[in-house]
Design a protein around this motif. Structure first.
Motif, short mmCIF file in Angstrom:
data_model
loop_
_atom_site.label_atom_id
_atom_site.label_comp_id
_atom_site.label_asym_id
_atom_site.label_seq_id
_atom_site.Cartn_x
_atom_site.Cartn_y
_atom_site.Cartn_z
N GLY A 98 -6.25 0.18 -1.35
CA GLY A 98 -6.50 -1.25 -1.46
C GLY A 98 -5.91 -2.06 -0.32
O GLY A 98 -5.42 -3.17 -0.54
N ALA A 99 -5.99 -1.55 0.91
CA ALA A 99 -5.43 -2.26 2.05
C ALA A 99 -6.29 -3.44 2.46
O ALA A 99 -5.81 -4.58 2.54
CB ALA A 99 -5.25 -1.30 3.22
N ILE A 100 -7.58 -3.19 2.69
CA ILE A 100 -8.46 -4.29 3.09
C ILE A 100 -8.99 -5.05 1.89
O ILE A 100 -9.44 -6.19 2.01
CB ILE A 100 -9.62 -3.79 3.98
N ALA A 155 -6.92 -2.01 -12.14
CA ALA A 155 -6.56 -2.92 -13.22
C ALA A 155 -6.36 -2.15 -14.53
O ALA A 155 -7.21 -1.37 -14.93
CB ALA A 155 -7.66 -3.97 -13.41
N GLY A 156 -5.21 -2.37 -15.16
CA GLY A 156 -4.90 -1.72 -16.42
C GLY A 156 -4.27 -0.36 -16.30
O GLY A 156 -3.82 0.19 -17.31
N SER A 157 -4.20 0.18 -15.10
CA SER A 157 -3.56 1.48 -14.90
C SER A 157 -2.04 1.29 -14.88
O SER A 157 -1.54 0.17 -14.82
CB SER A 157 -4.01 2.08 -13.57
N PRO A 158 -1.28 2.39 -14.91
CA PRO A 158 0.18 2.24 -14.79
C PRO A 158 0.60 1.50 -13.53
O PRO A 158 1.63 0.81 -13.52
CB PRO A 158 0.67 3.69 -14.79
N ALA A 159 -0.21 1.59 -12.47
CA ALA A 159 0.12 0.90 -11.22
C ALA A 159 -0.07 -0.61 -11.32
O ALA A 159 0.45 -1.35 -10.48
CB ALA A 159 -0.72 1.45 -10.07
N ASP A 160 -0.80 -1.06 -12.33
CA ASP A 160 -1.00 -2.50 -12.51
C ASP A 160 0.34 -3.20 -12.72
O ASP A 160 0.64 -4.21 -12.07
CB ASP A 160 -1.94 -2.73 -13.70
N TRP A 186 6.07 -5.67 -8.12
CA TRP A 186 6.18 -5.75 -6.66
C TRP A 186 5.94 -7.18 -6.18
O TRP A 186 6.68 -7.71 -5.34
CB TRP A 186 5.19 -4.80 -6.01
N ALA A 187 4.88 -7.82 -6.70
CA ALA A 187 4.53 -9.17 -6.25
C ALA A 187 5.62 -10.18 -6.59
O ALA A 187 5.97 -11.03 -5.77
CB ALA A 187 3.20 -9.59 -6.86
N VAL A 188 6.16 -10.09 -7.80
CA VAL A 188 7.25 -10.99 -8.18
C VAL A 188 8.43 -10.82 -7.24
O VAL A 188 9.01 -11.79 -6.73
CB VAL A 188 7.66 -10.74 -9.64
N ALA A 189 8.80 -9.57 -6.99
CA ALA A 189 9.94 -9.28 -6.11
C ALA A 189 9.67 -9.75 -4.68
O ALA A 189 10.56 -10.28 -4.01
CB ALA A 189 10.25 -7.79 -6.13
N LYS A 190 8.44 -9.56 -4.21
CA LYS A 190 8.12 -9.95 -2.83
C LYS A 190 8.12 -11.46 -2.67
O LYS A 190 8.65 -11.99 -1.66
CB LYS A 190 6.76 -9.37 -2.43
N THR A 237 0.81 -1.22 0.00
CA THR A 237 0.00 0.00 0.00
C THR A 237 0.84 1.26 0.00
O THR A 237 0.37 2.33 -0.42
CB THR A 237 -0.95 0.02 1.20
N THR A 238 2.09 1.17 0.44
CA THR A 238 2.97 2.34 0.46
C THR A 238 3.74 2.48 -0.85
O THR A 238 3.80 3.57 -1.44
CB THR A 238 3.98 2.23 1.62
N GLU A 239 4.32 1.38 -1.33
CA GLU A 239 5.20 1.44 -2.49
C GLU A 239 4.43 1.44 -3.82
O GLU A 239 4.92 1.96 -4.82
CB GLU A 239 6.17 0.27 -2.45
N VAL A 240 3.23 0.86 -3.81
CA VAL A 240 2.42 0.82 -5.03
C VAL A 240 1.16 1.66 -4.86
O VAL A 240 0.81 2.46 -5.71
CB VAL A 240 2.04 -0.63 -5.41
#
Length: 478
Positions: free
Chosen positions: A292-294, A64-69, A75-79, A56-59
């Protein structure tokens, strides 16, 4: 043929197992003990908190489909890799790309004033300069369904069902039904626009709840938006005067093409049956107003943290633990449906599964859809979860959660792990879906539940009944 008598040793084992028969799926005593240790360790582990804080802090918002997608997938791959997962990979998911750019609304007459609202997913934009029309109102989706199209044609439909706080979140069916089906019905009856009382339980916050509509054909869609609950109250008070009420909507949004994202998957490889899986996860995307925390950073964090605890045991589990961070759940289960289509022929390899997607408050109830011979193992899992405050309801089916319901519908044995949803719909799909709404202790209880059940399922002697079409008609995926 006459059956031979049980040996004394076999009989004693059956008694120790609590009426289990030789054909039953059973969790060995050593695995039960390890699961209890995992459960207790999880209550003092902050991995899930650190994961959801990072996301929630880094992303932040992950529409869906936005640059943050793409940032969220990276992020998920790295985590997954940082947590030590044995395999990390992605599977593509394609879907319509819907964008929100600008939104506003106002009562034009008889009492001019602005409205707090938010566009709903798959809503088209209004014409340039906005859309102004008279409002016709209904207090429920049923009333809209029964309405004469002549009373609706050329008007903006308003539907205002109220949700109440409930532990099981049951009233969401009322709000989401009006949000998903309502705009489609209104359009079919000739409406030019649609307004909804937000599908939320925060009666006193002037913040609107977004969410998806049921539009699937852009050519038949009409502009649709949700009002904050106080603004819905205000509109209803104005309507009560009995005078014609005119509203202006100005929405700049709509489908702008197609996008290909991905489900991100991490695995802890089983040492005996690496090609058999316990599937857990959450959805990686979120709506754009909050972080998108909860919904559903918590679900992704719970699954990652539970698998990490199992990874850190001295020995790998017998079966693999597969954690799936699903793509674009919010706009129609696109990631879950793509996953189920890709893996439908492998359903028998899925030992048991469920997704976390109802926030981060405590799990209080477990139910299951498994073969009859696996009920004993489910009871063993329930015994380990009971000290966490989780009750086992043997009469209810298990659905697998939102995205994994798609695998359950194809025959995957599934749990439902109900979280306390009393607070959830105060913040769901709003700018208030932020990290401060997560209680770290309640989050840790979720991790304890997921770690314990996943490990026990992975270690079970026998399976839980996954097979093509195995649970058709049990109602859990509805």
């Amino acid at each position: 043929m006459r059956r031979p008598a049980l040996t004394l040793l076999a009989a004693s084992l059956l008694l120790a197992g609590g009426l289990a028969s030789a054909a039953d799926t059973v969790v060995p005593a050593a695995a039960v003990k390890t699961a209890e240790q995992l459960r207790d360790k999880a209550l003092h582990d902050d991995t899930a908190w650190q994961v959801v804080k990072s996301l929630t802090t880094e992303v932040g918002p992950r529409m869906a489909g936005s640059p943050a997608d793409q940032r969220a997938r990276d992020w998920a791959v790295a985590k997954f890799k940082a947590l030590g997962f044995d395999k990390v990979y992605t599977e593509p998911v394609s879907y319509p790309l819907w964008e929100r750019r600008h939104e506003s609304g106002a009562i034009v007459a008889p009492f001019p004033q602005s409205l707090v609202l938010t566009a709903l997913g798959y809503s088209p934009g209004t014409p340039k300069g906005g859309l102004t029309a008279q409002v016709v109102s209904f207090d429920s989706l049923a009333a809209l369904k029964a309405a004469d199209p002549a009373t609706i044609k050329g008007r903006i439909v308003y539907v205002g069902p109220r949700m109440q706080r409930k532990k099981d979140g049951a009233d969401y069916a009322i709000g989401s039904g009006a949000r998903v089906a309502g705009p489609v019905i209104a359009a079919e009856k000739g409406a030019v626009g649609y307004l909804l009382r937000s599908a939320g339980t925060d009666a006193h916050q002037r913040i609107a709840h977004t969410g998806v509509t049921g539009f699937r054909d852009a050519a038949k869609a009409i502009p649709a938006a949700a009002l904050s609950n106080p603004d819905a109250d205000q509109l209803e008070r104005v309507l009560a005067y009995g005078k014609p009420v005119t509203v202006k909507l100005d929405l700049d949004c709509g489908i702008v093409g197609e996008y290909t994202g991905a489900n991100v998957i991490g695995e802890i490889t089983g040492r005996k049956h690496p090609d058999q899986f316990v599937a857990i996860g959450g959805h990686l995307d979120s709506w754009d107003p909050g972080t998108g925390a909860i919904d559903d950073g918590a679900g992704v964090a719970i699954a990652m943290a539970a698998a990490k605890l199992i990874h850190d045991l001295p020995q790998r589990p017998d079966r693999s633990i597969r954690v799936i961070a699903f793509a674009n759940e919010e706009m129609g289960l696109w990631g879950g449906r793509a996953y189920a289509e890709k893996h439908a022929n492998e359903v028998a390899k899925f030992q048991l599964g469920t997704e976390s997607d109802l926030g981060a408050d405590k799990v209080y109830r477990m139910s299951a859809s498994v073969k009859p011979q696996a009920r004993h193992a489910i009871e063993q899992i329930a015994g380990v979860l009971k000290p966490l405050g989780v009750a086992y309801d043997a009469r209810r089916p298990g659905g697998g959660g939102s995205d994994l319901s798609q695998m359950h519908a194809r025959g995957m044995a599934a749990l439902t792990l109900d979280q306390d949803a009393t607070r959830y719909f105060d913040w769901h799909h709003t700018p208030n879906d932020t990290l401060d709404k997560i209680d770290p202790d309640q989050l840790a209880q979720n991790v304890a539940v997921y770690a314990a059940f996943s490990y026990m399922a992975a270690q079970a002697d026998g399976d839980f009944g996954s097979a093509p079409g195995a649970f058709a008609g049990d109602g859990a995926e509805d």
